[in-house]
Design a protein around this motif. Structure first.
Motif, PDB file in Angstrom:
ATOM      1  N   ASP A   1       0.838  -1.192   0.000  1.00  0.00           N
ATOM      2  CA  ASP A   1       0.000   0.000   0.000  1.00  0.00           C
ATOM      3  C   ASP A   1       0.882   1.254   0.000  1.00  0.00           C
ATOM      4  N   TYR A   2       0.243   2.391  -0.013  1.00  0.00           N
ATOM      5  CA  TYR A   2       0.933   3.680  -0.072  1.00  0.00           C
ATOM      6  C   TYR A   2       1.878   3.875   1.108  1.00  0.00           C
ATOM      7  N   GLU A   3       1.424   3.638   2.308  1.00  0.00           N
ATOM      8  CA  GLU A   3       2.247   3.859   3.505  1.00  0.00           C
ATOM      9  C   GLU A   3       3.484   2.970   3.501  1.00  0.00           C
TER      10      GLU A   3
ATOM     11  N   THR B   1       1.457   8.989 -10.250  1.00  0.00           N
ATOM     12  CA  THR B   1       0.088   9.006  -9.750  1.00  0.00           C
ATOM     13  C   THR B   1      -0.741  10.040 -10.499  1.00  0.00           C
ATOM     14  N   ARG B   2      -2.062   9.881 -10.450  1.00  0.00           N
ATOM     15  CA  ARG B   2      -2.991  10.902 -10.950  1.00  0.00           C
ATOM     16  C   ARG B   2      -3.608  11.668  -9.792  1.00  0.00           C
ATOM     17  N   ASP B   3      -3.209  11.312  -8.572  1.00  0.00           N
ATOM     18  CA  ASP B   3      -3.767  11.909  -7.364  1.00  0.00           C
ATOM     19  C   ASP B   3      -2.825  12.996  -6.854  1.00  0.00           C
TER      20      ASP B   3
ATOM     21  N   PHE C   1       3.445  12.655  -0.605  1.00  0.00           N
ATOM     22  CA  PHE C   1       4.658  11.866  -0.791  1.00  0.00           C
ATOM     23  C   PHE C   1       5.887  12.770  -0.829  1.00  0.00           C
ATOM     24  N   ALA C   2       5.832  13.824  -1.628  1.00  0.00           N
ATOM     25  CA  ALA C   2       6.974  14.740  -1.763  1.00  0.00           C
ATOM     26  C   ALA C   2       7.315  15.389  -0.430  1.00  0.00           C
TER      27      ALA C   2
ATOM     28  N   VAL D   1       7.853  13.599  -9.579  1.00  0.00           N
ATOM     29  CA  VAL D   1       6.418  13.327  -9.588  1.00  0.00           C
ATOM     30  C   VAL D   1       6.002  13.138 -11.040  1.00  0.00           C
ATOM     31  N   ASN D   2       5.592  11.950 -11.359  1.00  0.00           N
ATOM     32  CA  ASN D   2       5.203  11.536 -12.704  1.00  0.00           C
ATOM     33  C   ASN D   2       6.343  11.656 -13.717  1.00  0.00           C
TER      34      ASN D   2
END
Length: 162
Positions: free
Chosen positions: A56-58, A77-79, A86-87, A97-98
């Motif tokens: 998962d993310y965490e 991500t698209r979120d 995250f950053a 990022v992306n």
């Protein structure tokens, strides 16, 4: 591979025409790498990528943050909320990022944190300029009570030696 990682792309055996006696490694990709493997625990430079899967993310955030090295990491991500979180929270020196890690563009800094860092400053961008720049700091204090006679105009030259 002996530890359980899957070699997806093998860069060994690469030869370059005209340089057949050189030592080259082509793009190499390992999948199913885990945090207990030496390929994860050691900082490898070169065309080698390890894919570490997170539940998962965490867990993904913790994998990057808890690694003893902190050179760079990317999130795709698209979120926007996930990207900003995250950053802000990841304990790594360079974040994409992306995009993959945003280097080697010279206008960006290049330098990791933790065991990936070296020196006092990053190697590119503004820190690179700071390394080669001699800065001057001027601290001054002016007495009060002179505002009435202060002049706020640019002195003009008349061409007569002034």
């Amino acid at each position: 591979m002996d530890a359980g990682a899957v070699l997806v792309a093998d860069g060994r055996g690469l030869t370059i025409d005209g340089h057949e006696n050189g030592f080259y490694l082509g793009p190499t990709l390992f999948d199913h790498v885990t945090a207990d493997m030496s390929i994860y625990r050691e900082e490898i430079f070169g065309p080698v990528l390890s894919v570490v899967r997170a539940a998962d993310y965490e867990q993904a955030l913790a994998l990057a943050s808890d690694n003893p090295y902190g050179n760079g990491v990317g999130i795709f991500t698209r979120d926007g909320d996930a990207a900003r979180d995250f950053a802000a929270r990841v304990n790594v020196g360079m974040v994409g990022v992306n995009i993959p890690i945003p280097v080697p563009i010279a206008s960006f800094t290049f330098g990791g944190w933790k065991a990936s860092g070296f020196g006092d400053l990053n190697q590119h961008g503004a820190d690179g300029f700071r390394f080669y720049t001699k800065t001057k700091t001027v601290t001054s204090r002016w007495p009060s009570g002179i505002r009435g006679g202060a002049s706020f105009v640019m002195p003009a030259t008349t061409g007569e030696g002034h």
